[in-house]
Design a protein around this motif. Structure first.
Motif, PDB file in Angstrom:
ATOM      1  N   CYS A  31       0.860  -1.191   0.000  1.00 20.31           N
ATOM      2  CA  CYS A  31       0.000   0.000   0.000  1.00 20.31           C
ATOM      3  C   CYS A  31       0.889   1.232   0.000  1.00 20.31           C
ATOM      4  O   CYS A  31       1.886   1.288   0.726  1.00 20.31           O
ATOM      5  N   VAL A  32       0.504   2.217  -0.797  1.00 19.14           N
ATOM      6  CA  VAL A  32       1.282   3.448  -0.924  1.00 19.14           C
ATOM      7  C   VAL A  32       0.699   4.493   0.015  1.00 19.14           C
ATOM      8  O   VAL A  32      -0.521   4.665   0.084  1.00 19.14           O
ATOM      9  N   GLY A  33       1.562   5.184   0.733  1.00 19.03           N
ATOM     10  CA  GLY A  33       1.125   6.276   1.620  1.00 19.03           C
ATOM     11  C   GLY A  33       1.177   7.605   0.900  1.00 19.03           C
ATOM     12  O   GLY A  33       2.039   7.827   0.049  1.00 19.03           O
ATOM     13  N   TYR A  54       5.714   3.018   1.671  1.00 19.34           N
ATOM     14  CA  TYR A  54       4.753   1.906   1.652  1.00 19.34           C
ATOM     15  C   TYR A  54       4.500   1.371   3.056  1.00 19.34           C
ATOM     16  O   TYR A  54       5.321   1.530   3.960  1.00 19.34           O
ATOM     17  N   PHE A  55       3.362   0.714   3.176  1.00 19.17           N
ATOM     18  CA  PHE A  55       3.140  -0.214   4.285  1.00 19.17           C
ATOM     19  C   PHE A  55       2.525  -1.455   3.651  1.00 19.17           C
ATOM     20  O   PHE A  55       2.254  -1.460   2.449  1.00 19.17           O
ATOM     21  N   THR A  56       2.352  -2.502   4.428  1.00 16.67           N
ATOM     22  CA  THR A  56       1.803  -3.726   3.848  1.00 16.67           C
ATOM     23  C   THR A  56       0.614  -4.212   4.668  1.00 16.67           C
ATOM     24  O   THR A  56       0.434  -3.832   5.834  1.00 16.67           O
ATOM     25  N   TYR A  80     -12.590   4.993   5.887  1.00 16.71           N
ATOM     26  CA  TYR A  80     -12.511   4.459   4.529  1.00 16.71           C
ATOM     27  C   TYR A  80     -11.435   5.225   3.770  1.00 16.71           C
ATOM     28  O   TYR A  80     -11.227   6.424   3.988  1.00 16.71           O
ATOM     29  N   GLU A  81     -10.741   4.521   2.874  1.00 14.20           N
ATOM     30  CA  GLU A  81      -9.822   5.147   1.920  1.00 14.20           C
ATOM     31  C   GLU A  81     -10.035   4.451   0.577  1.00 14.20           C
ATOM     32  O   GLU A  81      -9.643   3.297   0.403  1.00 14.20           O
ATOM     33  N   MET A  82     -10.660   5.138  -0.360  1.00 13.76           N
ATOM     34  CA  MET A  82     -10.886   4.571  -1.690  1.00 13.76           C
ATOM     35  C   MET A  82      -9.568   4.528  -2.459  1.00 13.76           C
ATOM     36  O   MET A  82      -8.825   5.513  -2.466  1.00 13.76           O
ATOM     37  N   GLU A  83      -9.277   3.391  -3.128  1.00 11.05           N
ATOM     38  CA  GLU A  83      -7.984   3.277  -3.815  1.00 11.05           C
ATOM     39  C   GLU A  83      -8.107   2.529  -5.151  1.00 11.05           C
ATOM     40  O   GLU A  83      -8.953   1.664  -5.330  1.00 11.05           O
ATOM     41  N   PHE A  84      -7.229   2.878  -6.047  1.00 13.98           N
ATOM     42  CA  PHE A  84      -7.032   2.176  -7.319  1.00 13.98           C
ATOM     43  C   PHE A  84      -5.981   1.107  -7.063  1.00 13.98           C
ATOM     44  O   PHE A  84      -4.894   1.405  -6.552  1.00 13.98           O
ATOM     45  N   ILE A 111     -10.757  -0.658  -1.183  1.00  9.10           N
ATOM     46  CA  ILE A 111     -10.895   0.265  -0.049  1.00  9.10           C
ATOM     47  C   ILE A 111      -9.918  -0.176   1.034  1.00  9.10           C
ATOM     48  O   ILE A 111      -9.912  -1.343   1.443  1.00  9.10           O
ATOM     49  N   ASP A 112      -9.051   0.751   1.429  1.00  7.87           N
ATOM     50  CA  ASP A 112      -8.093   0.543   2.516  1.00  7.87           C
ATOM     51  C   ASP A 112      -8.768   1.012   3.797  1.00  7.87           C
ATOM     52  O   ASP A 112      -8.840   2.210   4.052  1.00  7.87           O
ATOM     53  N   LEU A 113      -9.320   0.056   4.562  1.00  6.44           N
ATOM     54  CA  LEU A 113      -9.908   0.439   5.857  1.00  6.44           C
ATOM     55  C   LEU A 113      -8.783   0.649   6.863  1.00  6.44           C
ATOM     56  O   LEU A 113      -7.826  -0.131   6.913  1.00  6.44           O
ATOM     57  N   GLY A 132      -2.974  -0.254  12.941  1.00  4.40           N
ATOM     58  CA  GLY A 132      -3.897   0.673  12.288  1.00  4.40           C
ATOM     59  C   GLY A 132      -4.306   0.232  10.900  1.00  4.40           C
ATOM     60  O   GLY A 132      -5.383   0.614  10.407  1.00  4.40           O
ATOM     61  N   LYS A 133      -3.471  -0.561  10.244  1.00  2.00           N
ATOM     62  CA  LYS A 133      -3.675  -0.852   8.824  1.00  2.00           C
ATOM     63  C   LYS A 133      -3.941  -2.314   8.489  1.00  2.00           C
ATOM     64  O   LYS A 133      -4.638  -2.604   7.529  1.00  2.00           O
ATOM     65  N   ASP A 134      -3.322  -3.221   9.226  1.00  2.99           N
ATOM     66  CA  ASP A 134      -3.360  -4.635   8.827  1.00  2.99           C
ATOM     67  C   ASP A 134      -4.221  -5.419   9.802  1.00  2.99           C
ATOM     68  O   ASP A 134      -3.745  -5.882  10.826  1.00  2.99           O
TER      69      ASP A 134
END
Ligand code: MN
Length: 233
Positions: A31-33, A54-56, A80-84, A111-113, A132-134
């Motif tokens: 995932c790109v920050g 990045y994070f994973t 929510y974070e909408m992503e391509f 979507i990156d929750l 926070g991310k994974d």
């Protein structure tokens, strides 16, 4: 063959592909920050133009579009974070920007929750972002569209509605680092392999979900992504 595994190994999660019988098995999720300047600004950050970062997420954080999920655990501020999303179909190692798209199998809405409260606490203490991310169901993904059907990422609209209200609305051309630049950069650090996904960052307009929320994300030319949020466990 004798199976010497202590317990059954889980199969990798797999994503449906538009118009195909077979699915796309997932290997890693990068995932790109801060890849949209307006989102970096809303989070109180400046874009780093030196290099992307990045994070994973674990592949087992995947959640297929159309699911209803429980409200995420241990958070009072889940965003929510909408992503391509880029789905890698061929090995890329030290790829050149000019040929980087050759490694792409296809693209999807994702979507990156994010448990923003846990991410913020980690940032403050200079700790990693994992909590926070994974987490379970944190990487929502729609069916993949093959690159030859989609074409190239250009100025397609990327948008997300929360409970029917448009909250994120931008264009893929707003990305600070383009898809070829990301593949070229990331493949200096990893052998990108078939099954890898890259969530390419979110535009401005992120916000909190609640039990009862429904999210619908769209990118021109791709199948939409949706998820509905149930009660806390
Ligand atoms: Mn994100």
């Amino acid at each position: 063959m004798i199976n010497d595994l202590l317990f059954d190994a889980p199969l990798p999660p797999a994503i449906p592909i538009d118009g195909e019988e077979r699915k796309f098995p997932v290997r890693r999720i990068f995932c790109v920050g801060r890849n949209y300047a307006a989102h970096a600004a809303e989070m109180g950050n400046e874009v780093d133009r030196e290099a992307p970062f990045y994070f994973t997420k674990s592949a087992h954080a995947l959640c297929l579009s159309g699911s209803e999920i429980s409200f995420p655990l241990a958070t009072e501020d889940c965003h929510y974070e909408m992503e391509f999303v880029v789905a890698i179909g061929e090995e890329a190692f030290r790829a050149r920007q000019e040929t980087a798209l050759e490694a792409v199998y296809g693209y999807a809405c994702g979507i990156d929750l994010t448990r923003r409260d846990l991410q913020a606490a980690a940032k403050e203490k200079r700790r990693p972002w994992d909590l926070g991310k994974d987490f379970e169901n944190a990487a929502v993904i729609a069916p993949i569209t093959r690159a030859d059907k989609f074409g190239q990422p250009e100025s397609q609209r990327i948008a997300l509605s929360h409970n029917g209200i448009v909250v994120q609305d931008a264009q893929l051309s707003d990305m600070v680092w383009s898809v070829p630049e990301l593949i070229a950069h990331l493949s200096q650090y990893y052998h990108l392999l078939p099954g890898d996904l890259i969530y390419t960052g979110t535009p401005a307009g992120v916000g909190a979900i609640a039990p009862g929320s429904t999210l619908l994300g769209e990118v021109d030319g791709l199948q939409s992504v949706s998820v509905s949020i149930g009660q806390c466990e």
